[in-house]
Design a protein around this motif. Structure first.
Motif, PDB file in Angstrom:
ATOM      1  N   ARG A 188      -0.562   7.516   5.745  1.00 56.18           N
ATOM      2  CA  ARG A 188      -1.452   7.908   4.660  1.00 56.18           C
ATOM      3  C   ARG A 188      -0.744   7.816   3.311  1.00 56.18           C
ATOM      4  O   ARG A 188      -1.316   7.317   2.333  1.00 56.18           O
ATOM      5  N   ALA A 189       0.492   8.274   3.262  1.00 52.92           N
ATOM      6  CA  ALA A 189       1.231   8.210   1.994  1.00 52.92           C
ATOM      7  C   ALA A 189       1.452   6.764   1.563  1.00 52.92           C
ATOM      8  O   ALA A 189       1.317   6.423   0.380  1.00 52.92           O
ATOM      9  N   VAL A 190       1.770   5.928   2.544  1.00 54.50           N
ATOM     10  CA  VAL A 190       1.998   4.518   2.224  1.00 54.50           C
ATOM     11  C   VAL A 190       0.698   3.865   1.774  1.00 54.50           C
ATOM     12  O   VAL A 190       0.666   3.120   0.787  1.00 54.50           O
ATOM     13  N   PHE A 191      -0.360   4.145   2.490  1.00 54.54           N
ATOM     14  CA  PHE A 191      -1.635   3.510   2.148  1.00 54.54           C
ATOM     15  C   PHE A 191      -2.109   3.942   0.767  1.00 54.54           C
ATOM     16  O   PHE A 191      -2.566   3.119  -0.036  1.00 54.54           O
ATOM     17  N   ARG A 192      -1.995   5.206   0.467  1.00 56.71           N
ATOM     18  CA  ARG A 192      -2.478   5.675  -0.833  1.00 56.71           C
ATOM     19  C   ARG A 192      -1.596   5.201  -1.980  1.00 56.71           C
ATOM     20  O   ARG A 192      -2.087   4.971  -3.084  1.00 56.71           O
ATOM     21  N   ALA A 193      -0.321   5.079  -1.732  1.00 57.21           N
ATOM     22  CA  ALA A 193       0.540   4.507  -2.770  1.00 57.21           C
ATOM     23  C   ALA A 193       0.136   3.068  -3.064  1.00 57.21           C
ATOM     24  O   ALA A 193       0.041   2.653  -4.230  1.00 57.21           O
ATOM     25  N   ALA A 194      -0.109   2.344  -1.999  1.00 57.00           N
ATOM     26  CA  ALA A 194      -0.556   0.968  -2.204  1.00 57.00           C
ATOM     27  C   ALA A 194      -1.922   0.930  -2.872  1.00 57.00           C
ATOM     28  O   ALA A 194      -2.181   0.082  -3.740  1.00 57.00           O
ATOM     29  N   LEU A 195      -2.783   1.860  -2.505  1.00 63.79           N
ATOM     30  CA  LEU A 195      -4.116   1.902  -3.113  1.00 63.79           C
ATOM     31  C   LEU A 195      -4.047   2.221  -4.601  1.00 63.79           C
ATOM     32  O   LEU A 195      -4.812   1.675  -5.405  1.00 63.79           O
ATOM     33  N   ALA A 196      -3.121   3.093  -4.976  1.00 67.40           N
ATOM     34  CA  ALA A 196      -2.963   3.406  -6.396  1.00 67.40           C
ATOM     35  C   ALA A 196      -2.548   2.186  -7.194  1.00 67.40           C
ATOM     36  O   ALA A 196      -2.852   2.085  -8.385  1.00 67.40           O
ATOM     37  N   CYS A 197      -1.891   1.279  -6.546  1.00 64.19           N
ATOM     38  CA  CYS A 197      -1.397   0.097  -7.259  1.00 64.19           C
ATOM     39  C   CYS A 197      -2.412  -1.044  -7.228  1.00 64.19           C
ATOM     40  O   CYS A 197      -2.777  -1.573  -8.271  1.00 64.19           O
ATOM     41  N   VAL A 198      -2.864  -1.404  -6.045  1.00 59.42           N
ATOM     42  CA  VAL A 198      -3.741  -2.575  -5.944  1.00 59.42           C
ATOM     43  C   VAL A 198      -5.206  -2.206  -6.108  1.00 59.42           C
ATOM     44  O   VAL A 198      -6.034  -3.078  -6.388  1.00 59.42           O
ATOM     45  N   ARG A 199      -5.549  -0.927  -5.891  1.00 57.38           N
ATOM     46  CA  ARG A 199      -6.888  -0.398  -6.155  1.00 57.38           C
ATOM     47  C   ARG A 199      -7.964  -1.085  -5.329  1.00 57.38           C
ATOM     48  O   ARG A 199      -9.101  -1.231  -5.770  1.00 57.38           O
ATOM     49  N   LYS A 236       1.014   1.713 -16.822  1.00 57.44           N
ATOM     50  CA  LYS A 236       2.031   2.747 -16.580  1.00 57.44           C
ATOM     51  C   LYS A 236       1.393   4.131 -16.492  1.00 57.44           C
ATOM     52  O   LYS A 236       1.744   4.935 -15.621  1.00 57.44           O
ATOM     53  N   LEU A 237       0.458   4.374 -17.377  1.00 63.46           N
ATOM     54  CA  LEU A 237      -0.224   5.672 -17.330  1.00 63.46           C
ATOM     55  C   LEU A 237      -1.117   5.776 -16.108  1.00 63.46           C
ATOM     56  O   LEU A 237      -1.183   6.820 -15.449  1.00 63.46           O
ATOM     57  N   ARG A 238      -1.791   4.696 -15.805  1.00 67.15           N
ATOM     58  CA  ARG A 238      -2.720   4.725 -14.676  1.00 67.15           C
ATOM     59  C   ARG A 238      -1.983   4.897 -13.348  1.00 67.15           C
ATOM     60  O   ARG A 238      -2.410   5.661 -12.482  1.00 67.15           O
ATOM     61  N   ASP A 239      -0.864   4.178 -13.190  1.00 66.28           N
ATOM     62  CA  ASP A 239      -0.109   4.309 -11.941  1.00 66.28           C
ATOM     63  C   ASP A 239       0.358   5.745 -11.745  1.00 66.28           C
ATOM     64  O   ASP A 239       0.241   6.298 -10.641  1.00 66.28           O
ATOM     65  N   ALA A 240       0.889   6.329 -12.790  1.00 63.71           N
ATOM     66  CA  ALA A 240       1.383   7.710 -12.663  1.00 63.71           C
ATOM     67  C   ALA A 240       0.245   8.675 -12.353  1.00 63.71           C
ATOM     68  O   ALA A 240       0.378   9.561 -11.498  1.00 63.71           O
ATOM     69  N   LEU A 241      -0.869   8.473 -13.030  1.00 64.59           N
ATOM     70  CA  LEU A 241      -2.001   9.373 -12.808  1.00 64.59           C
ATOM     71  C   LEU A 241      -2.541   9.260 -11.382  1.00 64.59           C
ATOM     72  O   LEU A 241      -2.788  10.275 -10.708  1.00 64.59           O
ATOM     73  N   LEU A 242      -2.701   8.044 -10.914  1.00 56.39           N
ATOM     74  CA  LEU A 242      -3.273   7.866  -9.573  1.00 56.39           C
ATOM     75  C   LEU A 242      -2.298   8.294  -8.484  1.00 56.39           C
ATOM     76  O   LEU A 242      -2.704   8.868  -7.470  1.00 56.39           O
ATOM     77  N   LEU A 243      -1.029   8.006  -8.686  1.00 55.27           N
ATOM     78  CA  LEU A 243      -0.058   8.452  -7.685  1.00 55.27           C
ATOM     79  C   LEU A 243       0.007   9.975  -7.623  1.00 55.27           C
ATOM     80  O   LEU A 243       0.128  10.553  -6.540  1.00 55.27           O
TER      81      LEU A 243
END
Lengths: 209, 201
Positions: free
Chosen positions: A42-53, A157-164
């Motif tokens: 789950r952590a891996v998937f959501r990290a990837a989701l925050a990036c590739v959306r 940069k802001l979006r990645d931090a916010l989503l992560l």
């Protein structure tokens, strides 16, 4: 400040620690690595989701990250947490995927269009919250759409931090490791992202006390 | 919610927990609280387990490269063989091939006998006498074409051979078979004139 122990992993309690499983996997125990996959999927998937959306892209990235981690398992010495190490691999894979996607999108599909991500999350299967009534959902539907659209307009940069930070799976330390930015910088980016979003929402007519 | 906990710990004042903050949290949560598709562990292990045989995953690539190289080599050999064979066979004239075995030609038609008498014997077309045509149209025009399908008595197509051999039209004529006269074989007696031996014997 959030500590690593604050992270909600969402995994089942097990007698073996991640490090124990890593040692077993390094010795060739594939099932031990499978347990590591189960604990961190789950952590891996959501990290990837925050990036590739994109959930489909995030699933591909997660698979690639796990396979890469397995192949590089011999280089893991246990100096850091396995999850932090795994998330760093995941973020690199996701960044590579995002770069290729953005290039493909720019050149093939919609040249000249800003990567706002306006429609990126429209097809995500939302998890209905049991604490929200149907009326709240209807009332906030427009607001949610606007927030989603505005998040897509944030700088990366802001979006990645916010989503992560919004995944619920990563600590600030892990986000800092993934983004390669100091911890204070990550926190500032999250705060700045929220400030920008609120300002844009106010410009749209959403006034809150 | 986790994000709220982190936000408060990262210095978010409680006064900022306005409805817009909650709306933001909810929007981000709805975006990010997505579970991975089921079967991720199975898919990962399916890609990981054949680790020992993973080295052979590149085998198809090597096999394709080797096959392509083999095809190129065989193709080159074939093309070279294909190019050399017509040159070897093309230099041999049909007349030269059939020359060692004289075949009786069909008798000329009665109306052509007058022409036969005035013609010179056919010259043997040899390899040295016939230059290879290097012109654009190797077959020549229809009137000067060399036809292998010459029918007996069709004398109109014959001058084509004269063109090739550079001999006058009148010099080419069908072979007249004359009866072979065989002479009896006479073997002369062997006479040896031996020189006198030295020593008086």
């Amino acid at each position: 400040m959030a500590q690593s122990t604050d992270c909600v992993t969402g995994t089942e309690p097990s007698a073996a620690t991640d490090l124990d499983l890593v040692r077993l996997a390094q010795a060739g125990d594939v099932e031990a690595f499978g347990e590591l996959v189960e604990r961190n999927r789950r952590a891996v998937f959501r990290a990837a989701l925050a990036c590739v959306r994109s959930p489909a892209e995030a699933d591909d990235v997660a698979q690639e990250a796990f396979v890469t981690a397995y192949r590089k398992l011999g280089t893991f010495r246990g100096d850091s947490q396995f999850r932090t190490w795994l998330l760093s691999i995941t973020w690199r894979k996701a960044i590579d995927r995002r770069k290729s996607l953005s290039r493909w999108l720019r050149l093939a599909v919609s040249p000249g269009r800003e990567d706002t991500g306006e429609d990126a999350f429209n097809h995500i299967e939302r998890i209905p919250s049991p604490h929200r009534s149907q009326e709240d959902t209807v009332v906030d539907e427009e607001l949610q759409r606007n927030v989603t659209r505005l998040i897509g307009t944030l700088p990366k940069k802001l979006r990645d931090a916010l989503l992560l930070a919004g995944t619920g799976e990563h600590t600030y330390e892990q986000i800092s490791q993934m983004l390669g930015a100091p911890l204070g910088t990550v926190k500032w980016r999250v705060s700045e992202a929220r400030r920008v979003l609120k300002r844009k929402l106010s410009a749209l007519g959403y006034a809150y006390e | 919610m986790r994000m709220n906990k982190d936000s408060s710990r990262s210095g978010w004042p409680a006064a900022h927990e306005s409805p817009i903050d909650r709306a933001l949290d909810r929007a981000v949560r709805d975006m990010m609280h997505v579970d991975p598709p089921p079967g991720l562990r199975r898919r990962v292990l399916a890609r990981v387990e054949p680790r020992v045989t993973g080295r052979w995953m590149f085998m198809p690539g090597y096999a394709l490269a080797a096959a392509a190289l083999a095809i190129l080599v065989l193709g080159g050999v074939f093309v070279r063989e294909h190019r050399t064979k017509p040159i070897q066979t093309g230099t041999i004239e049909p007349s030269a091939r059939t020359a060692p075995v004289p075949q009786p030609r069909p008798a000329p038609s009665p109306n052509a006998r007058g022409d036969i008498s005035g013609r010179a014997p056919a010259t043997r077309i040899t390899r040295e006498l016939i230059p290879m045509p290097r012109v654009t149209n190797v077959f020549g025009s229809r009137t000067q074409g060399v036809s292998a399908a010459r029918r007996p008595g069709d004398e109109t197509a014959w001058p084509a051979a004269a063109t090739v051999t550079d001999t006058p039209v009148s010099a080419v004529a069908p072979i007249v078979i004359e009866p072979i006269e065989t002479l009896p074989l006479v073997i002369p007696p062997l006479v040896t004139a031996a020189p006198p031996l030295k020593g008086g014997l």
